[in-house]
Design an enzyme around this catalytic site. Structure first.
Site, PDB file in Angstrom:
ATOM      1  N   GLU A 426       3.001  -5.917  12.962  1.00 39.50           N
ATOM      2  CA  GLU A 426       2.159  -4.817  12.470  1.00 39.50           C
ATOM      3  C   GLU A 426       0.864  -4.703  13.260  1.00 39.50           C
ATOM      4  OE1 GLU A 426       1.392  -5.439   8.272  1.00 39.50           O
ATOM      5  OE2 GLU A 426       1.207  -7.592   8.522  1.00 39.50           O
ATOM      6  N   CYS A 497       9.630  -2.559   7.169  1.00 42.31           N
ATOM      7  CA  CYS A 497       9.324  -2.599   5.735  1.00 42.31           C
ATOM      8  C   CYS A 497       8.102  -1.755   5.395  1.00 42.31           C
ATOM      9  CB  CYS A 497       9.157  -4.035   5.245  1.00 42.31           C
ATOM     10  SG  CYS A 497       7.754  -4.875   5.991  1.00 42.31           S
TER      11      CYS A 497
HETATM   12  C1  PEP Z   1       2.743  -2.542   6.454  1.00 48.47           C
HETATM   13  O1  PEP Z   1       1.634  -2.788   6.914  1.00 48.47           O
HETATM   14  O2  PEP Z   1       3.495  -1.648   6.878  1.00 48.47           O
HETATM   15  C2  PEP Z   1       3.247  -3.333   5.313  1.00 48.47           C
HETATM   16  C3  PEP Z   1       4.488  -3.235   4.897  1.00 48.47           C
HETATM   17  O3  PEP Z   1       2.369  -4.145   4.676  1.00 48.47           O
HETATM   18  P1  PEP Z   1       1.247  -3.654   3.648  1.00 48.47           P
HETATM   19  O4  PEP Z   1       1.452  -2.177   3.448  1.00 48.47           O
HETATM   20  O5  PEP Z   1       1.405  -4.456   2.432  1.00 48.47           O
HETATM   21  O6  PEP Z   1       0.019  -3.969   4.421  1.00 48.47           O
HETATM   22 MG    MG Z   2       0.632  -4.637   6.429  1.00 49.57          MG
END
Ligand code: PEP
Ligand code: MG
Length: 536
Positions: A426, A497
């Protein structure tokens, strides 16, 4: 019109006649016997019959509702195997009849399960033990079958329903389940969800409803008996709308997520905790692709203990019955602030002290979570995932801590599995060094929410920048492709995700890019499955 309110374990509307379930429970008398050998043989013969019946039910459930739900009958077979010693003992030592020995054994086992306050899954298995005992006792008395044969569509009302009873029913005839007892955790509730049938439990229905008209509102947990015209009309309209939605579900549930040319995609669910598991079951997720464990911390007024975390992870692993459950280690900081962490004010929290950076600085917090995760790994198919990785050393350090945690558990004879370890991709840094990272881990899961934020340098929280925040930006899509290619060069599976994984306008693109897994909020699963199944 009268209404009764219980707990809804599956949403939906059902309108139809009510039928009270007829149970054929055996009445057991306690009698003295003369020949203990013959009595024990009589038990063994009945047990063999019961085992065969349980296997038939297993196969029926497997065909109709899938592997995860069929597994309860393996649990039944296991309970039955465990009966032997106690039954033999009661027969031989007390010279009592086999029916009484079986019933007493089941009652003792049920009492033991009832005391398992720390394990709601096992606690809910009490009905299963009693159901197994009833089956053996019935078989000792010539077997009277399970049958409730209904000739019209009906709302089934019962005190409680054992999974074997639910499976036996002609599901085309059942509009809804309403039980006076039972829990939303019971396998019957899970089966009902799988069958897409509205179900209420713990509903204080009176005994005079058999044959009357009823409406089950699975959204509010209400059963209306003898509804008036206005209520009936309102619910007929609601039911029509629901039916439309359910059609899509029914068509796609139990189906593989596979393209016409045979490419299989893992369609998993994102969850924040046990409370979301209903939706996971309801929407037929093939696994959990992101369990945001920080929600356990966010819901708590102090650090959740190892034991509290262990229970949550174990429950989810058990409920998923062998399917993959990817649990992400703590990801707080930035938009997820928690008072008791006492994090200092930062000018740029999104670029600050968050996620793995906290875990590698305050190691005790990380170790507690890892211990809980590894302990829970013995109860299912858990994978551990680390968020916000930017460097190789972070993964190496996290894995070193994992090794230490495992060594400590092994030294204390605590069972655990050597689970797959993955990371979230990410940050642009992680994309650019994905080849090096892939050598260290079993899987990648792309967090497109943060990846978009960091690639485009746009704060995902800033509403003023919404028109600039474009998750479809070619740079983000290119980063996704690079990650998939790097993963595949090193035999590392790659999923998404972040929210983009559920975007139906990109499903085909992701599949063509070579994605292995898409994890999303449960309600998006079936629409995305539809798209994939229609692809060449
Ligand atoms: C994302 O950053 O895409 C992720 C799934 O994590 P979060 O949204 O919990 O930061
Ligand atoms: Mg994230």
């Amino acid at each position: 019109m009268i209404d009764f309110t219980g707990k809804a374990s599956f949403k939906g509307i059902a309108i139809g006649r009510i039928a009270e379930m007829k149970k054929n429970q055996a009445v057991v008398r306690k009698t003295h016997i003369e020949d203990a050998d013959a009595e024990f043989q009589r038990y063994l013969a009945a047990k063999e019959m019961a085992q065969a019946e349980i296997m038939d039910l297993h196969d029926k459930a497997l065909k109709e509702v899938g592997e995860a739900q069929a597994e309860i009958f393996e649990v039944h077979a296991m309970f039955l195997d465990d009966f032997d010693d106690s039954v033999e003992n009661i027969i031989r030592e007390q010279m009592l009849n086999a029916e009484y020995a079986v019933q007493t054994t089941a009652e003792n086992t049920a009492a033991m399960l009832a005391a398992m306050d720390d394990n709601p899954y096992m606690q809910a298995r009490q009905t299963d033990v009693k159901d197994v005992a009833d089956r053996v006792i019935r078989d000792m008395n010539g077997g009277s079958g399970d049958g409730n044969n209904f000739t019209e569509h009906m709302i089934l009302v019962a005190d409680d329903l054992a999974p074997s009873e639910t499976v036996q029913l002609d599901k085309d005839m059942v509009l809804a389940f309403v039980t006076r007892e039972g829990s939303t955790n019971s396998h019957t509730a899970i089966l009902a969800r799988t069958m897409n049938i509205p179900a209420l439990c713990q509903t204080p229905v009176t005994r005079d409803v058999d044959g009357k008209m009823g409406i089950v509102d699975g959204f509010t947990g209400t059963l209306y008996v003898d509804p008036d015209e206005a209520t009936l009309e309102k619910y007929q309209e609601l039911a029509e709308k629901e039916e439309e939605k359910q059609r899509l579900l029914k068509e796609l549930k139990g189906q593989e997520t596979v393209t016409k040319s045979g490419r299989k995609i893992k369609l998993y669910a994102n969850i924040g905790g046990i409370g979301d598991m209903n939706f996971v079951m309801e929407n037929d997720a093939a696994g959990i692709g992101l369990f945001r464990s920080e929600f356990l911390y966010l819901q708590s007024s102090d650090f959740p203990t190892e034991e509290e975390q262990f229970k949550a992870y174990r429950t989810v692993a058990e409920m998923m019955a062998g399917k993959e459950v990817v649990i992400r280690t703590l990801d707080i900081g930035a938009d997820k602030q928690i008072d008791y962490f006492n994090l200092e004010h930062e000018e740029n929290p999104a670029l600050g002290y968050r996620a793995v950076r906290i875990c590698l600085t305050q190691e005790e917090i990380f170790r507690t979570q890892l211990r809980a995760l590894y302990r829970a790994s013995a109860f299912g198919n858990i994978c551990i995932m680390i968020p916000m990785i930017t460097s190789v050393w972070e993964v190496e350090k996290a894995k070193q801590i994992m090794e230490e945690v495992k060594a400590d558990l092994a030294a204390h004879n605590v069972p655990f599995k050597d689970v797959p370890v993955g990371i979230m991709i990410e940050t642009p840094a992680a994309v650019l060094i994905a080849d090096d990272l892939a050598e260290l881990v079993d899987f990648f899961s792309i967090g497109t929410n943060d990846l978009t934020q960091y690639t485009l340098a746009i704060d995902r929280q800033n509403q003023k920048l919404e028109r600039f925040f474009n998750a479809h930006h070619p740079a983000v899509l290119k980063a996704i492709q690079m990650t998939i290619d790097a993963g595949h060069r090193h035999n590392t599976w790659v999923g998404i995700c972040g929210e983009l994984g559920a975007d139906p306008t990109l499903t085909e693109t992701f599949v063509r890019m070579g994605i292995d897994e898409l994890s999303m909020s449960p309600s998006s699963i079936l629409p995305v499955r539809k798209i994939i199944r229609e692809m060449d």
